[in-house]
Design a protein around this motif. Structure first.
Motif: not given
Lengths: 330, 267, 274
Positions: B191-195, B215-217, B221-223, B239-240
């Motif tokens: 997950a340290q790379y964009p999935l 939780v990570a991807y 994206l929203a941010i 919501l994820a």
């Protein structure tokens, strides 16, 4: 009032087998073998509140298993157990709040914490009312002479000191029942005496029900009126220690020092165990010849300097008992 | 004393013990920081050599990196007791003593040891977060901050859940617990790379199997206010993190089953 | 032969001990397959963008990663826990009482520890990544055999030297642990250093070009980067021989440093009364 009830208790384990050597290790990678171990088979007994019971038996007999089941951390294979109206392993949290457990050599206190900090933490864990805790703590500290140890981390204490702190820790929350699993093991003589005296006081003055498992027969002698013997998972005896002794070894010993050379003796019911130049150690059955009669028979015939009557050592009684029941170490 | 207060007591005791050795604790923290920071070196080297990938620049990728490391470091702080559960509690029989106390076993394990040195990972993650914010640059408005916090919460729940599962495994075998590193450290690695740079089957695994994507991807994206290159609807993105909490709940069910088994077989 | 017996015994007991942990072996294997898979996926994604920028082909990079996972136990990134344990329980003093060359004894023990952990995993990894993957049609992601006879022949000494070098690094780390009683501190420095500079994190040529000259000659390059590049002939002929020489040279240096350090530590223990 029955406080502890054990009925037809049984516990069987499955244990993996492993062959020795390099070949065995490699085989172990491929196939596992299992065998069944019957740790307890049909054990039944009960305790009233305020009783003190000693649980004895050879190594691997099932004593620790019984204590674990009674304290609620082990589930039996079958049978019924009730402690204070609760089934220990089903009502764990409520049950353990009412009991205290001391494992010989294994401390429940935190290794790096000073003793007093450990006590305070336990009070929080057991939700003891603060005022009540302080009173109880001070009482136990006084009884067990822990005052000078309170500030020391547990790892710096000697075994004897640790066991005393252990006892206090187990009693801070005022349990009605105390389980002691080999509490005197590894202790020096003064510490053993102190532990026994403390347990006796606890039981007689404060009415705490005590179940103690032990190898040390002097613990039994000092503490227990009632003894249960467990061998290879079975209950072999349950009753006062004296009747146990009587059932096994109705023997007495007579030690005599003579003024002159030790004589030859031919008396019915008497065996000579040891002979030195001037003394004899005799074994006799008081049912065949009463002690005063035997003493009289010898003293009237020979000049005697000293006489001493005794019973065989407890260890001998117990070993003889294990042998009789084929219950030696599993 | 209620559970939260007791937990606080445990934490204070743990911190006090470490405060007695300030030099060692500092050294450990720095060491952990260095050991975990080498990963961003790898990420940077690859972006530097190959250029942007999957529509992401290095700065944006760094945001993924930072958040997943923040989540994991916090979870790591909370779960030392579970991590060493097999070796220090089951194998030694010390778990018996835990069961002899009138408190939930999980609570006692959570308070077992709070290792300050794990902050090392958090520190380098925060540094990368700052770096990412500058490079992109990221607009930290209220929504973005809230999403980040919410994502971290979900991520912490997810990683705690994984570590609880690792401890639960110890009830069956004290020896193969290493495999859970696939999910914890492997999860961070992935997950340290964009999935979206990964093949489809892997992405699906990380969304529905181990919900790292949740939780990570998606929150990232929203941010970054970017639509999902793979087409997930925009309202799903914030919501994820709920998936992380769901995972945690399931782990605790397994944990309870594990304790029941321990009570049957002894140690 | 007699003189070697205690060292062989040390090696064998460690090996046997490790074999007992079968579940651990399988779990470790699964973990590493996963690790390798993730890193390969990352590489594939980057290669997909701009393959020309890469210093080696994707197939070689993939082989590099599988080799790395297979031989991970030979990477000296953690000091031997047994040594740390022996130090903490005062066992170090007992080693002095045994009529053996202390460095040699520990070196053999270290070799045993590393190889016992490496061999089962390497075999499993070879089966999985080298044989099964091509069989199920995923040959593009497989661990390929050495690139030609020369590469294969040169890889043998490279492998031996990489193991010897790893043991020498670990020995030095163990001695520092024993001397400083600080296993955590040593690992805190050792781990990032070794993982980055051996080429375990990334093949060294992926780092910025400006760093290349330095990266190729530092001691840790011989642990992973040099032997692996010999394997797929990225380093061939003269360059390969240079690589071997570098491995050998650094091994000698580190063994020398290790023996010196051990001497001093043992002498200090004698003076302190053990």
């Amino acid at each position: 009032m029955l406080q502890i009830l054990v009925e037809a208790l049984a516990k069987t384990y499955r244990v993996a087998e492993r062959a020795p050597g390099l070949a065995g290790a490699v085989r172990g990678l491929v196939r596992r073998r299992w065998r069944e171990v019957h740790a307890l088979v049909d054990v039944s007994f009960s305790l009233e509140a305020g009783e003190l019971l000693a649980f004895i038996g050879p190594n691997g007999a099932g004593k620790s298993t019984t204590v674990k089941i009674l304290s609620g951390i082990l589930r039996p294979t079958s049978g019924r157990v009730e402690v204070g109206g609760l089934v220990p392993y089903e009502d764990r949290v409520r049950h353990v709040a009412r009991i205290g457990v001391v494992f010989g050599q294994r401390s429940q206190l935190w290794w790096d914490l000073p003793v007093l900090d450990g006590f305070d933490l336990l009070a929080d864990i057991y939700r003891v009312d603060p005022a009540h805790y302080r009173r109880r703590r001070d009482e136990l500290v006084a009884m067990l002479r822990l005052e000078p140890l309170l500030g020391q981390p547990v790892r710096q204490l000697s075994l004897g000191q640790r066991m005393r702190a252990e006892f206090a820790a187990a009693l801070l929350h005022d349990p009605a029942i105390l389980f002691l699993d080999e509490p005197t093991i590894g202790l020096d003589a003064p510490s053993k005496l102190a532990v026994r005296a403390f347990v006796r006081r606890l039981n007689r003055e404060q009415g705490v029900t005590v179940l103690i498992t032990t190898h040390d027969m002097h613990d039994v002698e000092a503490l227990a009126e009632r003894v249960i013997v467990i061998g290879q998972g079975r209950l072999l005896a349950d009753g006062p220690f004296e009747s146990l002794r009587a059932s096994v070894l109705a023997e007495r010993r007579l030690y005599i020092d003579f003024a002159g050379p030790a004589p030859e003796l031919e008396i019915r019911g008497v065996t000579v165990r040891t002979r030195t130049e001037r003394s004899l150690e005799l074994a006799f059955d008081p049912a065949v010849i009463a002690t005063p009669k035997l003493i009289a028979a010898i003293a009237t015939q020979h000049a005697v300097e000293d006489i001493h009557v005794d019973e065989p050592a407890i260890e001998e009684v117990i070993t003889r008992f294990y042998d009789l029941h084929d219950a030696r170490e599993a | 004393m209620n559970a939260l207060a007791l937990y606080g007591r445990y934490v204070v005791i743990s911190l006090r013990a470490q405060a007695q050795y300030p030099a060692a604790t500092l050294l450990l923290t720095v060491g952990h920081c260095a050991a975990t920071a080498i990963e961003i070196l790898g990420v940077f080297a690859l972006f530097d050599r190959f250029g942007p990938i999957g529509g992401w620049s290095f700065g944006e990728a760094a945001l993924f990196y930072a958040l997943v490391n923040i989540m994991f470091s916090i979870a790591d702080l909370l779960t030392r007791g579970f991590e060493v559960f097999g070796a220090d509690f089951v194998r030694t029989g010390a778990f018996d003593r835990v069961l002899l106390r009138p408190r939930a076993a999980a609570l006692q394990l959570a308070g077992h040891e709070v290792r300050l040195s794990r902050l090392g990972r958090l520190l380098q993650a925060l540094a990368v977060l700052i770096l990412a914010s500058r490079l992109v640059p990221i607009d930290w408005d209220a929504a973005a901050v809230a999403t980040a916090v919410w994502a971290v919460a979900g991520g912490v729940a997810l990683f705690v859940g994984i570590l609880v599962l690792q401890a639960t495994l110890a009830f069956w075998t004290v020896e193969s617990l290493e495999v859970v590193n696939v999910l914890t450290y492997g999860g961070v690695q992935a997950a340290q790379y964009p999935l979206n740079i990964y093949p489809a089957w892997f992405r699906r695994l990380l969304t529905f199997g181990l919900p790292l994507a949740c939780v990570a991807y998606y929150p990232v994206l929203a941010i970054l206010k970017r639509p999902d290159p793979l087409g997930a609807p925009d309202w799903l993105l914030p919501l994820a993190p709920l998936a992380g909490f769901a995972f945690l709940a399931l782990s605790f069910l397994a944990w309870r089953a594990g304790i029941a088994r321990y009570a049957s077989t002894g140690s | 032969m007699q003189s070697v017996r205690p060292y062989l015994a040390a090696f064998r007991t460690r090996f046997q001990l490790m074999l007992q942990y079968r579940a651990a072996a399988l779990a470790g294997f699964a973990t590493q397959c996963w690790w390798g898979a993730i890193r390969i996926m990352v590489f594939a994604a980057f290669y997909g963008v701009h393959a020309a920028a890469a210093p080696i082909s994707l197939a070689d990079a993939i082989t590099y990663i599988w080799l790395g996972q297979a031989l991970l136990a030979l990477l000296p990134w953690l000091a031997d826990p047994e040594i740390g344990q022996a130090v903490r329980t005062g066992g170090v003093g007992y080693d002095r009482l045994r009529p053996l060359d202390a460095y040699g004894f520990w070196y053999a023990r270290t070799l045993g520890w590393m190889l016992a952990r490496a061999v089962p995993r390497a075999v499993l990894m070879l089966l999985a990544a080298g044989i099964v993957l091509p069989l199920v049609g995923l040959g593009a992601w497989a661990w390929r055999p050495p690139s030609g006879m020369a590469a294969a022949l040169l890889f043998l000494p490279a492998f031996v030297l990489m193991t010897a070098l790893a043991a020498a690094v670990l020995m030095l780390a163990n001695i520092v642990v024993a001397a400083s009683l600080n296993e955590r501190g040593v690992n805190a420095v050792l781990t990032p250093l070794v993982i980055v500079f051996s080429g375990s994190l990334l093949p060294l040529d992926f780092f910025p070009d400006a760093l290349r000259p330095f990266l190729h000659v530092q001691p840790f390059a011989g642990l992973v980067d040099i032997p692996f590049r010999i394997y797929f002939a990225d380093l061939g002929g003269g360059a390969a021989l240079q690589g071997l020489a570098l491995q050998a040279g650094w091994t000698v240096v580190l063994v020398g440093l290790g023996r010196l350090a051990m001497e001093r530590m043992m002498r200090r223990l004698e003076m302190q009364g053990g």
